[in-house]
Enzyme design. Structure first.
Site, PDB file in Angstrom:
ATOM      1  N   ASN A  76      78.878  21.210  30.504  1.00 41.98           N
ATOM      2  CA  ASN A  76      80.271  20.863  30.223  1.00 41.98           C
ATOM      3  C   ASN A  76      80.464  20.855  28.708  1.00 41.98           C
ATOM      4  O   ASN A  76      80.154  19.884  28.040  1.00 41.98           O
ATOM      5  CB  ASN A  76      80.590  19.486  30.831  1.00 41.98           C
ATOM      6  CG  ASN A  76      82.046  19.095  30.662  1.00 41.98           C
ATOM      7  OD1 ASN A  76      82.781  19.658  29.861  1.00 41.98           O
ATOM      8  ND2 ASN A  76      82.462  18.098  31.411  1.00 41.98           N
TER       9      ASN A  76
ATOM     10  N   HIS B 296      91.752  20.051  31.815  1.00 41.27           N
ATOM     11  CA  HIS B 296      90.976  18.889  32.277  1.00 41.27           C
ATOM     12  C   HIS B 296      91.085  18.721  33.791  1.00 41.27           C
ATOM     13  O   HIS B 296      90.962  17.621  34.329  1.00 41.27           O
ATOM     14  CB  HIS B 296      91.459  17.594  31.597  1.00 41.27           C
ATOM     15  CG  HIS B 296      91.212  17.536  30.128  1.00 41.27           C
ATOM     16  ND1 HIS B 296      92.097  16.950  29.246  1.00 41.27           N
ATOM     17  CD2 HIS B 296      90.180  17.996  29.373  1.00 41.27           C
ATOM     18  CE1 HIS B 296      91.632  17.041  28.008  1.00 41.27           C
ATOM     19  NE2 HIS B 296      90.468  17.678  28.068  1.00 41.27           N
TER      20      HIS B 296
ATOM     21  N   HIS C 288      93.523  11.129  30.921  1.00 41.19           N
ATOM     22  CA  HIS C 288      92.217  11.561  30.409  1.00 41.19           C
ATOM     23  C   HIS C 288      92.265  11.497  28.880  1.00 41.19           C
ATOM     24  O   HIS C 288      92.958  12.282  28.239  1.00 41.19           O
ATOM     25  CB  HIS C 288      91.933  12.988  30.884  1.00 41.19           C
ATOM     26  CG  HIS C 288      90.646  13.561  30.379  1.00 41.19           C
ATOM     27  ND1 HIS C 288      89.555  13.796  31.196  1.00 41.19           N
ATOM     28  CD2 HIS C 288      90.270  13.978  29.146  1.00 41.19           C
ATOM     29  CE1 HIS C 288      88.579  14.323  30.488  1.00 41.19           C
ATOM     30  NE2 HIS C 288      88.988  14.433  29.234  1.00 41.19           N
ATOM     31  N   LEU C 289      91.534  10.539  28.318  1.00 43.51           N
ATOM     32  CA  LEU C 289      91.558  10.347  26.871  1.00 43.51           C
ATOM     33  C   LEU C 289      90.176  10.542  26.280  1.00 43.51           C
ATOM     34  O   LEU C 289      89.260   9.738  26.505  1.00 43.51           O
ATOM     35  CB  LEU C 289      92.057   8.927  26.532  1.00 43.51           C
ATOM     36  CG  LEU C 289      93.449   8.541  27.050  1.00 43.51           C
ATOM     37  CD1 LEU C 289      93.766   7.100  26.683  1.00 43.51           C
ATOM     38  CD2 LEU C 289      94.510   9.490  26.513  1.00 43.51           C
ATOM     39  N   GLY C 290      90.011  11.608  25.536  1.00 40.94           N
ATOM     40  CA  GLY C 290      88.770  11.894  24.826  1.00 40.94           C
ATOM     41  C   GLY C 290      89.138  12.493  23.489  1.00 40.94           C
ATOM     42  O   GLY C 290      90.171  12.173  22.910  1.00 40.94           O
TER      43      GLY C 290
ATOM     44  N   GLY D  73      89.908  15.533  23.340  1.00 36.43           N
ATOM     45  CA  GLY D  73      91.084  16.172  23.898  1.00 36.43           C
ATOM     46  C   GLY D  73      91.714  15.199  24.881  1.00 36.43           C
ATOM     47  O   GLY D  73      90.994  14.480  25.579  1.00 36.43           O
TER      48      GLY D  73
ATOM     49  N   ARG E  40      94.120  17.822  17.416  1.00 36.79           N
ATOM     50  CA  ARG E  40      95.281  18.613  17.848  1.00 36.79           C
ATOM     51  C   ARG E  40      96.559  17.794  17.788  1.00 36.79           C
ATOM     52  O   ARG E  40      96.555  16.612  18.094  1.00 36.79           O
ATOM     53  CB  ARG E  40      95.050  19.146  19.267  1.00 36.79           C
ATOM     54  CG  ARG E  40      94.127  20.337  19.313  1.00 36.79           C
ATOM     55  CD  ARG E  40      93.693  20.646  20.738  1.00 36.79           C
ATOM     56  NE  ARG E  40      92.501  19.895  21.105  1.00 36.79           N
ATOM     57  CZ  ARG E  40      91.988  19.861  22.321  1.00 36.79           C
ATOM     58  NH1 ARG E  40      92.579  20.518  23.301  1.00 36.79           N
ATOM     59  NH2 ARG E  40      90.893  19.178  22.579  1.00 36.79           N
TER      60      ARG E  40
ATOM     61  N   ASP F 181      87.408  10.616  15.280  1.00 39.46           N
ATOM     62  CA  ASP F 181      86.759   9.795  16.298  1.00 39.46           C
ATOM     63  C   ASP F 181      87.482   8.458  16.396  1.00 39.46           C
ATOM     64  O   ASP F 181      87.604   7.727  15.403  1.00 39.46           O
ATOM     65  CB  ASP F 181      85.289   9.584  15.936  1.00 39.46           C
ATOM     66  CG  ASP F 181      84.478   9.015  17.094  1.00 39.46           C
ATOM     67  OD1 ASP F 181      84.836   7.931  17.591  1.00 39.46           O
ATOM     68  OD2 ASP F 181      83.489   9.656  17.502  1.00 39.46           O
TER      69      ASP F 181
ATOM     70  N   GLY G 235      86.036   9.511  27.598  1.00 36.89           N
ATOM     71  CA  GLY G 235      85.384   8.659  26.605  1.00 36.89           C
ATOM     72  C   GLY G 235      86.225   7.516  26.084  1.00 36.89           C
ATOM     73  O   GLY G 235      85.803   6.360  26.071  1.00 36.89           O
ATOM     74  N   ILE G 236      87.453   7.815  25.647  1.00 35.64           N
ATOM     75  CA  ILE G 236      88.341   6.778  25.122  1.00 35.64           C
ATOM     76  C   ILE G 236      88.933   5.966  26.262  1.00 35.64           C
ATOM     77  O   ILE G 236      88.975   4.738  26.215  1.00 35.64           O
ATOM     78  CB  ILE G 236      89.454   7.409  24.262  1.00 35.64           C
ATOM     79  CG1 ILE G 236      88.863   8.061  23.009  1.00 35.64           C
ATOM     80  CG2 ILE G 236      90.498   6.368  23.879  1.00 35.64           C
ATOM     81  CD1 ILE G 236      89.843   8.927  22.245  1.00 35.64           C
TER      82      ILE G 236
ATOM     83  N   GLU H 240      87.798   5.296  29.138  1.00 37.21           N
ATOM     84  CA  GLU H 240      86.820   4.425  29.800  1.00 37.21           C
ATOM     85  C   GLU H 240      86.336   3.297  28.911  1.00 37.21           C
ATOM     86  O   GLU H 240      85.973   2.219  29.401  1.00 37.21           O
ATOM     87  CB  GLU H 240      85.617   5.256  30.256  1.00 37.21           C
ATOM     88  CG  GLU H 240      85.935   6.273  31.347  1.00 37.21           C
ATOM     89  CD  GLU H 240      84.816   7.298  31.532  1.00 37.21           C
ATOM     90  OE1 GLU H 240      83.657   6.962  31.224  1.00 37.21           O
ATOM     91  OE2 GLU H 240      85.118   8.421  31.964  1.00 37.21           O
TER      92      GLU H 240
END
Length: 394
Positions: free
Chosen positions: A8, A180, A206-208, A210, A239, A280, A328-329, A331
């Site tokens: 991935n 995603h 979905h927060l990462g 991207g 972005r 980050d 990632g973010i 969670e």
């Protein structure tokens, strides 16, 4: 039994899992993060071993080779040689109109993935790199592509069409595709299972690095924040997300930017990086706690954009059962979840602050018992979803 290696490749990360199917037993897993930055890290876990090491990882090719060395390492590895891998499932971000399902990779497929570089410049290139390196290292394994855009093939024309001349949609395929998809599919299915109903209205956030948000009604994607490319929608690591398209003409005609420079600006130098100097979110939250005004404002802007999409999707679906945070973010950042859910009691969202601040790798409810909308944190497992699709195909 089949050993399926799932790769991935994100815009700045490389996640992997070696999964034994059909038992779904994870033999090894890990993450290479902050690729291309000074402080790259490789996290690796296998049976009896778990560790992290700092290593300069300038690109995705070096990331994959480092992971391969670990998988076949005498002391940390789980396979002796490459022949023990049955198939490799690759997450590919953009499938255009060509790919709407999981596909065996051949020369034609790779050519099509490359043709879509311009519309997914941060993702399809590293996705293809992962495929090409995997073909060298694992020449006997079946290479399979699982496309992010596939889950969004159910979005209706009223949502995927842009208000541009019809021939551009019909002949040039300029439309909303959505991304995603593997993640949104996985977490929305788990959320739906939690209420044990076939009819459900779910918003998946979905927060990462991207970021995207999807409206999922009765198990099907009906709208999504990203569009023709992964550039639009929410504010992301580098972005811009949504902006007035006339800004592009202003940058070119009035400020002297070339189109190439504008593309670079909006995809790699904007978003949270452009607002704060950091891409980050962990760094941004730390700076905000120290009183950095730019970082505080960037967090507020980020949450505000998410709130607007939540509101519009509730209107589109005429209701909401579950709001899901993932990636990632989503969670790990209680701060971002709180900023998003604050002052949303009008639509029935009430956050339980104690549950929200708990750190856990398990799926959990973070809303109050009286909240009309169930708010959940569901760790995404795109790798398992990819492995399941690969297993069915091969």
């Amino acid at each position: 039994m089949k050993n399926i290696l799932v790769i991935n490749t994100g815009s700045s990360s490389f996640k992997f899992q070696l999964i034994q199917m059909p038992t779904e037993k994870v033999l090894a897993s890990g993450l290479v993060e902050r690729i291309g930055q000074q402080n790259s890290e490789i996290h690796y876990s296998s049976q009896g071993y778990s560790g992290t090491r700092e290593q300069q990882v300038p690109d995705h090719s070096i990331a994959l080779r480092a992971v391969t060395d670990l998988l076949m390492s005498p002391d940390k590895g789980v396979i002796k040689d490459a022949t023990e891998i049955t198939a490799i499932g690759h997450r590919v971000v953009h499938g255009g109109t060509t790919f709407s399902k999981t596909t065996i990779i051949d020369k034609k497929v790779k050519k099509e993935i490359k043709a879509l570089f311009s519309v997914a410049p941060l993702h399809n290139p590293p996705n293809l790199t992962g495929i090409e390196v995997a073909e060298e290292v694992f020449p006997n394994a079946r290479q399979v592509a699982v496309f992010d855009t596939a889950f969004h093939s159910t979005i209706p024309a009223k949502a995927y069409k842009y208000a541009i001349p019809n021939h551009l949609t019909e002949e040039n395929h300029i439309r909303l595709y959505g991304f995603h998809g593997t993640s949104h599919k996985y977490v929305s299915e788990k959320a739906a299972q939690s209420i044990k109903r076939t009819d459900s209205k779910i918003i998946s956030v979905h927060l990462g690095n991207g970021c995207s948000i999807t409206a999922v009604e009765n198990g099907k994607s009906v709208d999504h924040s990203m569009g023709f490319t992964p550039l639009s929608g929410l504010i992301m690591g580098t972005r811009s997300g949504d902006l007035d398209p006339s800004i592009i003409f202003h940058l070119v005609d009035k400020l002297g930017y070339s189109l190439k420079e504008v593309n670079e600006l909006l995809t790699k130098k904007s978003g949270m990086l452009g607002l704060t100097g950091y891409s980050d979110l962990r760094d941004i939250e730390t700076e905000a706690q120290k009183g950095n005004r730019e970082c505080k404002l960037a967090l507020e802007m980020n949450a505000y954009r998410i709130k607007k999409y939540i509101g519009s999707y509730i209107a589109a679906m005429n209701g909401l059962d579950i709001l899901v945070f993932t990636a990632g973010i989503g969670e790990n950042s209680g701060t971002m979840r709180k900023l998003v859910c604050n002052n949303m009691d009008f639509i029935g969202i009430e956050l339980d602050e104690i549950q929200n601040n708990l750190r856990s790798k398990e799926s959990r409810v973070i809303s109050t018992e009286t909240s009309k909308v169930k708010v959940m944190v569901i760790p995404t497992n795109e790798e398992l979803e990819i492995a399941r699709q690969v297993d069915k195909l091969v």
